[in-house]
Design an enzyme around this catalytic site. Sequence first.
Site, PDB file in Angstrom:
ATOM      1  N   TYR A  45      47.050  31.543  31.298  1.00  0.00           N
ATOM      2  CA  TYR A  45      45.738  30.934  31.056  1.00  0.00           C
ATOM      3  C   TYR A  45      44.960  31.741  30.009  1.00  0.00           C
ATOM      4  O   TYR A  45      44.519  31.191  28.993  1.00  0.00           O
ATOM      5  CB  TYR A  45      44.952  30.843  32.362  1.00  0.00           C
ATOM      6  CG  TYR A  45      43.631  30.125  32.206  1.00  0.00           C
ATOM      7  CD1 TYR A  45      43.576  28.744  32.060  1.00  0.00           C
ATOM      8  CD2 TYR A  45      42.436  30.837  32.173  1.00  0.00           C
ATOM      9  CE1 TYR A  45      42.365  28.085  31.893  1.00  0.00           C
ATOM     10  CE2 TYR A  45      41.224  30.182  32.003  1.00  0.00           C
ATOM     11  CZ  TYR A  45      41.197  28.815  31.870  1.00  0.00           C
ATOM     12  OH  TYR A  45      39.996  28.169  31.696  1.00  0.00           O
ATOM     13  N   ASP A  46      44.817  33.054  30.274  1.00  0.00           N
ATOM     14  CA  ASP A  46      43.983  33.892  29.395  1.00  0.00           C
ATOM     15  C   ASP A  46      44.531  33.916  27.968  1.00  0.00           C
ATOM     16  O   ASP A  46      43.809  33.698  26.996  1.00  0.00           O
ATOM     17  CB  ASP A  46      43.929  35.334  29.913  1.00  0.00           C
ATOM     18  CG  ASP A  46      43.267  35.454  31.272  1.00  0.00           C
ATOM     19  OD1 ASP A  46      42.954  34.415  31.883  1.00  0.00           O
ATOM     20  OD2 ASP A  46      43.060  36.596  31.723  1.00  0.00           O
ATOM     21  N   GLU A  47      45.825  34.210  27.860  1.00  0.00           N
ATOM     22  CA  GLU A  47      46.412  34.324  26.524  1.00  0.00           C
ATOM     23  C   GLU A  47      46.518  32.951  25.860  1.00  0.00           C
ATOM     24  O   GLU A  47      46.434  32.835  24.639  1.00  0.00           O
ATOM     25  CB  GLU A  47      47.793  34.991  26.590  1.00  0.00           C
ATOM     26  CG  GLU A  47      47.765  36.423  27.127  1.00  0.00           C
ATOM     27  CD  GLU A  47      47.204  37.464  26.164  1.00  0.00           C
ATOM     28  OE1 GLU A  47      46.425  37.105  25.253  1.00  0.00           O
ATOM     29  OE2 GLU A  47      47.538  38.650  26.328  1.00  0.00           O
ATOM     30  N   VAL A  87      35.574  29.542  43.733  1.00  0.00           N
ATOM     31  CA  VAL A  87      34.834  30.198  44.806  1.00  0.00           C
ATOM     32  C   VAL A  87      33.679  29.337  45.335  1.00  0.00           C
ATOM     33  O   VAL A  87      33.464  29.280  46.550  1.00  0.00           O
ATOM     34  CB  VAL A  87      34.364  31.601  44.364  1.00  0.00           C
ATOM     35  CG1 VAL A  87      33.311  31.553  43.261  1.00  0.00           C
ATOM     36  CG2 VAL A  87      33.873  32.399  45.541  1.00  0.00           C
ATOM     37  N   PHE A  91      33.761  28.108  49.224  1.00  0.00           N
ATOM     38  CA  PHE A  91      32.778  28.611  50.192  1.00  0.00           C
ATOM     39  C   PHE A  91      31.991  27.455  50.815  1.00  0.00           C
ATOM     40  O   PHE A  91      31.750  27.430  52.025  1.00  0.00           O
ATOM     41  CB  PHE A  91      31.812  29.604  49.527  1.00  0.00           C
ATOM     42  CG  PHE A  91      32.401  30.981  49.288  1.00  0.00           C
ATOM     43  CD1 PHE A  91      33.722  31.267  49.615  1.00  0.00           C
ATOM     44  CD2 PHE A  91      31.626  31.996  48.735  1.00  0.00           C
ATOM     45  CE1 PHE A  91      34.269  32.532  49.383  1.00  0.00           C
ATOM     46  CE2 PHE A  91      32.158  33.263  48.506  1.00  0.00           C
ATOM     47  CZ  PHE A  91      33.481  33.529  48.830  1.00  0.00           C
ATOM     48  N   GLY A 107      34.514  41.816  48.111  1.00  0.00           N
ATOM     49  CA  GLY A 107      33.392  40.954  47.733  1.00  0.00           C
ATOM     50  C   GLY A 107      32.386  41.633  46.815  1.00  0.00           C
ATOM     51  O   GLY A 107      31.318  41.090  46.557  1.00  0.00           O
ATOM     52  N   GLN A 109      33.042  42.330  43.668  1.00  0.00           N
ATOM     53  CA  GLN A 109      33.210  41.829  42.291  1.00  0.00           C
ATOM     54  C   GLN A 109      32.083  40.845  41.984  1.00  0.00           C
ATOM     55  O   GLN A 109      31.577  40.185  42.895  1.00  0.00           O
ATOM     56  CB  GLN A 109      34.596  41.182  42.083  1.00  0.00           C
ATOM     57  CG  GLN A 109      34.854  39.862  42.783  1.00  0.00           C
ATOM     58  CD  GLN A 109      35.404  40.038  44.191  1.00  0.00           C
ATOM     59  OE1 GLN A 109      35.052  40.955  44.905  1.00  0.00           O
ATOM     60  NE2 GLN A 109      36.280  39.115  44.607  1.00  0.00           N
ATOM     61  N   ARG A 175      36.699  42.520  37.685  1.00  0.00           N
ATOM     62  CA  ARG A 175      35.744  43.225  38.558  1.00  0.00           C
ATOM     63  C   ARG A 175      34.329  42.695  38.358  1.00  0.00           C
ATOM     64  O   ARG A 175      33.535  42.676  39.274  1.00  0.00           O
ATOM     65  CB  ARG A 175      35.759  44.737  38.250  1.00  0.00           C
ATOM     66  CG  ARG A 175      37.033  45.469  38.595  1.00  0.00           C
ATOM     67  CD  ARG A 175      37.265  45.555  40.090  1.00  0.00           C
ATOM     68  NE  ARG A 175      36.060  45.957  40.798  1.00  0.00           N
ATOM     69  CZ  ARG A 175      35.763  45.602  42.048  1.00  0.00           C
ATOM     70  NH1 ARG A 175      36.581  44.811  42.722  1.00  0.00           N
ATOM     71  NH2 ARG A 175      34.654  46.009  42.613  1.00  0.00           N
TER      72      ARG A 175
HETATM   73  N1  UDP Z   1      37.074  34.229  45.434  1.00  0.00           N
HETATM   74  C1  UDP Z   1      36.889  34.560  46.780  1.00  0.00           C
HETATM   75  N2  UDP Z   1      37.193  33.613  47.717  1.00  0.00           N
HETATM   76  C2  UDP Z   1      37.658  32.378  47.418  1.00  0.00           C
HETATM   77  C3  UDP Z   1      37.845  32.039  46.044  1.00  0.00           C
HETATM   78  C4  UDP Z   1      37.541  32.995  45.079  1.00  0.00           C
HETATM   79  O1  UDP Z   1      36.454  35.668  47.114  1.00  0.00           O
HETATM   80  O2  UDP Z   1      37.898  31.579  48.345  1.00  0.00           O
HETATM   81  C5  UDP Z   1      36.704  35.242  44.417  1.00  0.00           C
HETATM   82  C6  UDP Z   1      37.789  35.512  43.372  1.00  0.00           C
HETATM   83  O3  UDP Z   1      38.666  36.529  43.828  1.00  0.00           O
HETATM   84  C7  UDP Z   1      36.955  35.928  42.182  1.00  0.00           C
HETATM   85  C8  UDP Z   1      35.665  35.123  42.333  1.00  0.00           C
HETATM   86  O4  UDP Z   1      35.608  34.719  43.684  1.00  0.00           O
HETATM   87  O5  UDP Z   1      36.639  37.318  42.264  1.00  0.00           O
HETATM   88  C9  UDP Z   1      35.611  33.904  41.418  1.00  0.00           C
HETATM   89  O6  UDP Z   1      36.812  33.187  41.587  1.00  0.00           O
HETATM   90  P1  UDP Z   1      37.075  31.792  40.864  1.00  0.00           P
HETATM   91  O7  UDP Z   1      38.502  31.440  41.080  1.00  0.00           O
HETATM   92  O8  UDP Z   1      36.048  30.796  41.270  1.00  0.00           O
HETATM   93  O9  UDP Z   1      36.787  32.080  39.326  1.00  0.00           O
HETATM   94  P2  UDP Z   1      37.348  33.204  38.312  1.00  0.00           P
HETATM   95  O10 UDP Z   1      38.080  34.268  39.078  1.00  0.00           O
HETATM   96  O11 UDP Z   1      38.217  32.461  37.393  1.00  0.00           O
HETATM   97  O12 UDP Z   1      36.124  33.765  37.702  1.00  0.00           O
END
Ligand code: UDP
Length: 214
Positions: A45-47, A87, A91, A107, A109, A175
């Site tokens: 995805y990133d690359e 996320v 949630f 949590g 990050q 992070r």
């Molecule tokens: N995340 C989480 N629980 C979940 C889904 C995601 O804690 O059920 C965390 C995930 O590890 C990341 C952040 O939420 O640190 C955002 O994740 P998402 O996939 O929405 O977006 P991206 O990582 O691409 O920014």
Amino acid sequence: LGLAKRTKARILQASTSEVYGDPEIHPQEESYWGNVNPIGPRSCYDEGKRCAETLCFDYHRQHGVEIKVARIFNTYGPRMHPNDGRVVSNFIMQALRGEDITIYGDGSQTRSFCFVDDLVDGLIGLMNTDTGVTGPINLGNPGEFTIKELAELVIEMTGTSSKLVQKPLPQDDPRKRKPDITRARNTLGWEPQVKLRDGLEKTIAYFRELHAAG
Ligand code: UDP
């Protein structure tokens, strides 16, 4: 890009904050080249997105294609897919179902969440800029939250009895992430208007209806 060249179309590249990888500067400004693992699970995805930006700029330089590159940060709102695994949708759906809320890692990050209407306004603004404006331009909301804060907000706003549980942190999960939107402010006169709490209210209302409909 070939089609845009032939038809002289203006072309939007929906790029991503993922081009910054696990960033070592904070907030991220467009001049930062990023910190991306080329062989990890997120790399395709990133690359892929980084390569897409490269091709846009090559077509622009070689063929004068009119490119507009937006780097889109985390975006949310009504009409997200309930099972796409991101996320905000995870949630809210977990809260509405009374299931455990899955926090990956501790949590701590961070992410910065932009409401979809703001993002769309930014994209339209970018497409309406003069020919010379290519981007890349960050589009996102600079309000930064930890994932734990997001979970607590969703619990409070839905009134759920769901509890927080920890799951393993995916490999190469950034992070922290927060856009520097100086360029968007100056070039587009744009900045997000919708606060996280207000956007979540609309998003929760949407998912409530979806959940009620079964
Ligand atoms: N995340 C989480 N629980 C979940 C889904 C995601 O804690 O059920 C965390 C995930 O590890 C990341 C952040 O939420 O640190 C955002 O994740 P998402 O996939 O929405 O977006 P991206 O990582 O691409 O920014």
